[in-house]
Design an enzyme around this catalytic site. Sequence first.
Site, PDB file in Angstrom:
ATOM      1  N   CYS A  27      21.704 -18.810  18.411  1.00  0.00           N
ATOM      2  CA  CYS A  27      22.265 -18.018  17.317  1.00  0.00           C
ATOM      3  C   CYS A  27      23.404 -18.730  16.601  1.00  0.00           C
ATOM      4  O   CYS A  27      23.562 -18.594  15.385  1.00  0.00           O
ATOM      5  CB  CYS A  27      22.725 -16.648  17.820  1.00  0.00           C
ATOM      6  SG  CYS A  27      23.860 -16.694  19.227  1.00  0.00           S
ATOM      7  N   HIS A  80      27.063 -13.644  21.225  1.00  0.00           N
ATOM      8  CA  HIS A  80      26.113 -13.573  20.119  1.00  0.00           C
ATOM      9  C   HIS A  80      26.861 -13.965  18.852  1.00  0.00           C
ATOM     10  O   HIS A  80      28.097 -13.862  18.791  1.00  0.00           O
ATOM     11  CB  HIS A  80      25.523 -12.169  19.985  1.00  0.00           C
ATOM     12  CG  HIS A  80      24.394 -12.079  19.010  1.00  0.00           C
ATOM     13  ND1 HIS A  80      23.370 -13.004  18.969  1.00  0.00           N
ATOM     14  CD2 HIS A  80      24.119 -11.176  18.017  1.00  0.00           C
ATOM     15  CE1 HIS A  80      22.517 -12.674  18.019  1.00  0.00           C
ATOM     16  NE2 HIS A  80      22.955 -11.574  17.416  1.00  0.00           N
ATOM     17  N   ASP A  96      21.872 -10.842  10.768  1.00  0.00           N
ATOM     18  CA  ASP A  96      21.597 -11.119  12.178  1.00  0.00           C
ATOM     19  C   ASP A  96      20.102 -11.376  12.314  1.00  0.00           C
ATOM     20  O   ASP A  96      19.282 -10.471  12.147  1.00  0.00           O
ATOM     21  CB  ASP A  96      22.021  -9.924  13.044  1.00  0.00           C
ATOM     22  CG  ASP A  96      21.757 -10.140  14.528  1.00  0.00           C
ATOM     23  OD1 ASP A  96      21.274 -11.233  14.905  1.00  0.00           O
ATOM     24  OD2 ASP A  96      22.028  -9.216  15.319  1.00  0.00           O
TER      25      ASP A  96
END
Length: 205
Positions: A27, A80, A96
């Site tokens: 990520c 994250h 996201d």
Amino acid sequence: MNEERTLSEYASITPSRNECVYTSCYCEENVWKLCEYIRDKRTCSLDEVYAVFISNEKKKIPIWKQKSSREDQPVIWDYHVILLHRSKQGQSFIYDLDTILPFPCLFDVYSREAFKSDEYLKPDFWRKLRVIPANIYLQKFASDRSHMKHSDSSWRMLPPPYPCIETSDCKMNLEDFICMDVRVGYGEVYELSALAQHFGENMVL
């Protein structure tokens, strides 16, 4: 202005979800690539954009509405990373690539659906967020991907196909971004409720 109308009048600053550079479990690099796209294509002023690292001291943070979620259960990540756009109109949007929520998603909707609240969580699971201006993230972030290797050097998850992201003086500083100690790294560290008050329109978490 209601949420649907706000989103319908907003022009996305990234490619569509399916056209974005994406590698599962990377990520931090996915968001770096989004920042790079925004800078190169000039889809908005880069000073409106932030990389947001979510973690805590225990490296246990629950996030709901993730692709890997089961039913309405959260995924517990060690960290994250998402992208935050604060538009010139003062509205905030989250990008996201791992969520099942819209891409982009209104900040208040993402906060309500994906973050929920720390109020009913044990302290070990309270979220902190390091908010880093996109230009700083592009200049300073580096990862040699060693955190994704087993002790025998085999990959835990296959890496992106492009070269590792590095700077002229650093090849690995990912931990500085994941760390939620305000004395370390770049950007500003927020409690979840403080982030909502700063970037949200009417959220109280």
